[in-house]
Design an enzyme around this catalytic site. Sequence first.
Site, PDB file in Angstrom:
ATOM      1  N   HIS A  98       0.847  -0.981   0.087  1.00  0.00           N
ATOM      2  CA  HIS A  98      -0.029   0.020  -0.114  1.00  0.00           C
ATOM      3  C   HIS A  98       1.054   1.323  -0.115  1.00  0.00           C
ATOM      4  O   HIS A  98       2.024   1.157   0.740  1.00  0.00           O
ATOM      5  CB  HIS A  98      -0.758   0.046   1.085  1.00  0.00           C
ATOM      6  CG  HIS A  98      -2.037   0.814   1.347  1.00  0.00           C
ATOM      7  ND1 HIS A  98      -1.857   2.547   1.528  1.00  0.00           N
ATOM      8  CD2 HIS A  98      -3.346   0.944   0.899  1.00  0.00           C
ATOM      9  CE1 HIS A  98      -2.825   2.906   1.340  1.00  0.00           C
ATOM     10  NE2 HIS A  98      -3.682   2.168   0.761  1.00  0.00           N
ATOM     11  N   GLU A 166      -3.986   1.524  -7.319  1.00  0.00           N
ATOM     12  CA  GLU A 166      -4.220   2.877  -6.573  1.00  0.00           C
ATOM     13  C   GLU A 166      -3.505   3.733  -6.861  1.00  0.00           C
ATOM     14  O   GLU A 166      -2.442   3.838  -6.150  1.00  0.00           O
ATOM     15  CB  GLU A 166      -4.108   2.350  -4.935  1.00  0.00           C
ATOM     16  CG  GLU A 166      -5.097   1.197  -4.646  1.00  0.00           C
ATOM     17  CD  GLU A 166      -5.432   1.207  -2.894  1.00  0.00           C
ATOM     18  OE1 GLU A 166      -6.470   1.431  -2.576  1.00  0.00           O
ATOM     19  OE2 GLU A 166      -4.443   1.526  -2.307  1.00  0.00           O
TER      20      GLU A 166
HETATM   21  P1  PGA Z   1      -9.693   5.874   0.204  1.00  0.00           P
HETATM   22  O1  PGA Z   1      -8.455   4.823   0.464  1.00  0.00           O
HETATM   23  O2  PGA Z   1     -10.834   4.874  -0.450  1.00  0.00           O
HETATM   24  O3  PGA Z   1     -10.178   6.418   1.354  1.00  0.00           O
HETATM   25  O4  PGA Z   1      -9.234   6.808  -0.677  1.00  0.00           O
HETATM   26  C1  PGA Z   1      -8.245   3.647  -0.507  1.00  0.00           C
HETATM   27  C2  PGA Z   1      -6.913   2.990  -0.025  1.00  0.00           C
HETATM   28  O5  PGA Z   1      -6.056   3.667   0.513  1.00  0.00           O
HETATM   29  O6  PGA Z   1      -6.844   1.862  -0.017  1.00  0.00           O
END
Ligand code: PGA
Length: 247
Positions: A98, A166
């Site tokens: 992440h 992401e």
């Molecule tokens: P968010 O976070 O949906 O609050 O943007 C997603 C993540 O960091 O996995």
Amino acid sequence: MKQHLFVANWKMNKSFAQAIDFCMTHHDALQQLGSKPHTQLVLCPSFPVLFSLSELLQDTMVHVGAQQCSPHKPGAYTGQVSAQSLRDVGCTYCIIGHSEQRAQGITHHDVAQQAARLFEQEIMPIICIGEHKEEYIQQRTFQILAEQLEPIMSLLAHKQFVIAYEPVWAIGTGLVPENAYLQSIVTWLEKQLQSSGPRTAYRILYGGSVDEKNVGKMRSLDGIDGFLIGSTSLDFQKLKKIVSLGT
Ligand code: PGA
């Protein structure tokens, strides 16, 4: 009909008591959500809650996942948590790489080692990749994603895994990419992962500001197999809406 995977990343938001309360209060509704056909739901709380949550949810089809694991085999690593322990407490998924972890110094190589440890324990890794805003503006996304994937590629052959795209600029900002951009990422990823095995061996998720209003549009994309949901997943009613949309 294809299966959609929904992963709730609670980060460090819910305390032990709050996470337990969430699952006790919504136990029956979670049971219903977890048994929806073509849907899989994974809750990822912080470490101390994992065992209690997997016990609480054992009569549901909701899975429990961790937010990271040690890249090392068990040994003298103060403060770290092994994949083996995660398996013992009932985790079937684990998020790795992440951007909030990478920002703390976790390297691409560490992420590959974490995946190796998870495969040893038959825990499904959710491998997060994504570019920062400047890299996006400079149109360096594919280069960055390729660098993040490079050390892990050789481990993925004949394995089942999840890739979560992401973009860092979308996390917690309320911004989400256009569908055409997301589609170009999916197409690129599918090409990169061709050598690892059939398309059914892995799932591609999108994560970053997913909410109950924008999820429908992205869900229509063929190559997106589900979502990694941060802040919106803290609210049960919103999470339920996201999971229920279109199923
Ligand atoms: P968010 O976070 O949906 O609050 O943007 C997603 C993540 O960091 O996995």
